[in-house]
Scaffold this motif. Structure first.
Motif, PDB file in Angstrom:
ATOM      1  N   LYS A 297       1.392  25.565  42.007  1.00  0.00           N
ATOM      2  CA  LYS A 297       2.770  25.992  42.226  1.00  0.00           C
ATOM      3  C   LYS A 297       3.432  25.325  43.416  1.00  0.00           C
ATOM      4  CE  LYS A 297       2.121  30.623  40.227  1.00  0.00           C
ATOM      5  NZ  LYS A 297       2.250  32.073  40.466  1.00  0.00           N
ATOM      6  N   SER A 334       6.100  26.644  32.025  1.00  0.00           N
ATOM      7  CA  SER A 334       7.445  27.192  32.207  1.00  0.00           C
ATOM      8  C   SER A 334       7.384  28.552  32.910  1.00  0.00           C
ATOM      9  CB  SER A 334       8.155  27.333  30.853  1.00  0.00           C
ATOM     10  OG  SER A 334       8.308  26.064  30.242  1.00  0.00           O
ATOM     11  N   TYR A 337       6.161  27.669  36.708  1.00  0.00           N
ATOM     12  CA  TYR A 337       7.082  26.857  37.506  1.00  0.00           C
ATOM     13  C   TYR A 337       8.517  27.193  37.119  1.00  0.00           C
ATOM     14  CZ  TYR A 337       2.813  24.010  37.957  1.00  0.00           C
ATOM     15  OH  TYR A 337       1.524  23.586  38.178  1.00  0.00           O
ATOM     16  N   GLU A 338       9.162  28.073  37.844  1.00  0.00           N
ATOM     17  CA  GLU A 338      10.542  28.449  37.551  1.00  0.00           C
ATOM     18  C   GLU A 338      11.490  27.297  37.899  1.00  0.00           C
ATOM     19  OE1 GLU A 338      11.621  32.039  39.464  1.00  0.00           O
ATOM     20  OE2 GLU A 338       9.996  33.218  38.574  1.00  0.00           O
ATOM     21  N   ASN A 339      12.434  27.073  37.026  1.00  0.00           N
ATOM     22  CA  ASN A 339      13.470  26.054  37.233  1.00  0.00           C
ATOM     23  C   ASN A 339      12.900  24.640  37.343  1.00  0.00           C
ATOM     24  OD1 ASN A 339      15.527  28.077  37.342  1.00  0.00           O
ATOM     25  ND2 ASN A 339      14.977  28.465  39.494  1.00  0.00           N
ATOM     26  N   VAL A 340      11.718  24.425  36.783  1.00  0.00           N
ATOM     27  CA  VAL A 340      11.120  23.092  36.741  1.00  0.00           C
ATOM     28  C   VAL A 340      11.230  22.566  35.315  1.00  0.00           C
ATOM     29  CG1 VAL A 340       8.970  21.779  36.955  1.00  0.00           C
ATOM     30  CG2 VAL A 340       9.551  23.532  38.658  1.00  0.00           C
ATOM     31  N   THR A 341      11.681  21.328  35.177  1.00  0.00           N
ATOM     32  CA  THR A 341      11.890  20.786  33.826  1.00  0.00           C
ATOM     33  C   THR A 341      10.852  19.742  33.435  1.00  0.00           C
ATOM     34  OG1 THR A 341      13.396  19.097  34.697  1.00  0.00           O
ATOM     35  CG2 THR A 341      14.371  21.190  33.934  1.00  0.00           C
ATOM     36  N   ASN A 386       8.428  17.123  29.236  1.00  0.00           N
ATOM     37  CA  ASN A 386       9.673  17.861  29.412  1.00  0.00           C
ATOM     38  C   ASN A 386       9.425  19.305  28.990  1.00  0.00           C
ATOM     39  OD1 ASN A 386      12.249  19.038  29.063  1.00  0.00           O
ATOM     40  ND2 ASN A 386      13.175  17.014  28.744  1.00  0.00           N
ATOM     41  N   ASN A 388      11.461  21.644  28.540  1.00  0.00           N
ATOM     42  CA  ASN A 388      12.489  22.219  27.657  1.00  0.00           C
ATOM     43  C   ASN A 388      12.070  22.135  26.189  1.00  0.00           C
ATOM     44  OD1 ASN A 388      14.340  22.940  29.703  1.00  0.00           O
ATOM     45  ND2 ASN A 388      15.005  20.798  29.863  1.00  0.00           N
ATOM     46  N   THR A 401       6.782  15.280  41.438  1.00  0.00           N
ATOM     47  CA  THR A 401       7.073  16.398  40.553  1.00  0.00           C
ATOM     48  C   THR A 401       5.863  17.321  40.486  1.00  0.00           C
ATOM     49  OG1 THR A 401       7.968  16.994  38.377  1.00  0.00           O
ATOM     50  CG2 THR A 401       6.274  15.297  38.441  1.00  0.00           C
TER      51      THR A 401
END
Length: 411
Positions: A297, A334, A337-341, A386, A388, A401
């Motif tokens: 994290k 997801s 890792y919040e708000n990680v793309t 990715n 998403n 990253t």
């Protein structure tokens, strides 16, 4: 004579009077002038444009026709000679079971030795030697003897064929060149050598490859660098494997595992659920599935640093082997890792090899990929997922990253 237009296919000529230009000293006693100057009245039947491609015992260069005939008379089992006057090349030929293979050759003629006068053999004229030997006269001691001269048998060369222009010959310490038949690959050097012991030394073997969709594959037991592997294959008139489809990739993977054994040991046939890894307890002989992934994290780092960080945890950057695993990693990354793309994977481009998984100090060809449309691109060698949509794209390895470590990678 009637029939003036008759065509004769064999030429008959006479050898009359004393033979000149033929060295009889090696086969005659010092004071035996009659032996040295034989008066020959005989015929030699020559088959012009025809030569035996099989049954060649010995091959000599720079021999005159008469010297060639003399060698045949001295050599056990010789029944004819091939002679190429443009090269002064002499073959000593024996008859083979089922008949010799006679090849059309405009530079050559074949002559049956039974039509030659045996006095050309000098003191050896009435001496018989066993197969593999030739008659030799010792002038100093007046002794006639038989000495080893050639290999009596043919070499055992399964799935190979001779490529010598004028056929195989059996002189001591001379190499005959071979090639493997279609569908076979040569391991070793291309030669079979008749040793002075009378035995053949075959320096190669022809192995049968495994066929898939019209291509033939040969699995090698060498453990070498890429460039050396490329050169090794080139030396076998082959190339390093090039994979053209998912079907071919799966076939190669399956058969490589058969030939080389599975890299996963006892876990090779054990299936674990997504998010877990197979672990073999050697002490108790138990195979189990345990948690496999470590979500980092607080780390946002470059690809090489992420790889080293995972190694410090006795793990590797995540390697994805299936759609199910890809979906599981995307879903749980997801959550962690919040708000990680994007996250790093262990997938990286290697020059001349392409994209490969890097784990446990090894690189492995992928069995599954999930590229975004238009990927991989030309920018960067390291691959991200990715979060998403779970698709992959390549990026420069110096970008920082998040990443996921995995223990017991089994792509």
């Amino acid at each position: 004579m009637e029939g003036r237009n008759a065509f004769v296919t064999i030429t008959v000529f006479m050898l009359c009077g004393n033979i000149k230009g033929l060295n009889m000293n090696d086969v005659c006693s010092t004071n035996d002038n009659t032996c040295k100057t034989p008066s020959i009245s005989g015929v030699e039947i020559q088959k012009w444009g025809k030569c035996s491609k099989t049954g060649v015992l010995l091959r000599f260069q720079e021999k005159t026709l008469l010297e060639c005939g003399q060698e045949c008379l001295l050599t056990a089992e010789c029944t004819s000679i091939n002679y190429r006057s443009n090269k002064n090349l002499c073959d000593i030929v024996s008859s083979t079971s089922g008949g010799n293979y006679i090849d059309s050759d405009s530079t050559c003629f074949n002559s049956d030795i039974s039509n030659w006068h045996k006095s050309l053999a000098g003191e050896c004229a009435d001496h018989t030697c066993a197969a593999g030997t030739k008659c030799k006269f010792d002038k100093q001691n007046g002794i006639i003897d038989c000495v080893n001269a050639y290999c009596t048998d043919l070499p055992l060369t399964p799935n190979a064929e001779i490529v010598e222009r004028f056929g195989l010959y059996r002189n001591f310490n001379m190499a005959n060149k071979y090639k493997c038949r279609n569908g076979y690959l040569m391991i070793g050097r291309h030669f079979a050598i008749c040793r002075a012991t009378g035995d053949w030394d075959v320096l190669f073997s022809c192995i049968e490859g495994e066929e898939f969709n019209g291509h033939r594959y040969f699995f090698q037991n060498e453990v070498i660098k890429w460039d050396d592997a490329k050169n090794h294959c080139a030396g076998l008139s082959a190339s390093l494997v090039a994979v053209g489809s998912e079907e071919e990739n799966s076939w190669i993977r399956e058969h490589a595992s058969i030939h080389y054994g599975s890299p996963y040991g006892e876990c090779a046939d054990h299936t674990c659920a997504a998010g877990t890894k197979c672990k073999f307890d050697k002490q108790n002989g138990i195979i189990d599935c345990v948690n496999a992934y470590k979500f980092q994290k607080n780390e946002v780092i470059k690809w090489d640093d992420a790889k080293n960080h995972c190694a410090g945890l006795s793990a590797s950057l995540v390697a994805v082997g299936s759609e199910e695993e890809n979906s599981w990693i995307r879903e749980h990354a997801s959550i962690h890792y919040e708000n990680v793309t994007e996250i790093w994977t262990g997938f990286k481009f290697i020059l001349f090899e392409g994209y490969r998984w890097h784990f446990n100090g090894n690189t492995v060809t992928p069995s599954y990929t999930n590229w975004e449309i238009g990927q991989p691109g030309v920018l960067g060698a390291c691959v991200q997922m990715n979060l998403n949509d779970g698709r992959w794209h390549n990026k420069y390895c110096v970008i920082s990253t998040h990443f996921v470590c995995e223990q017991g990678n089994t792509v």
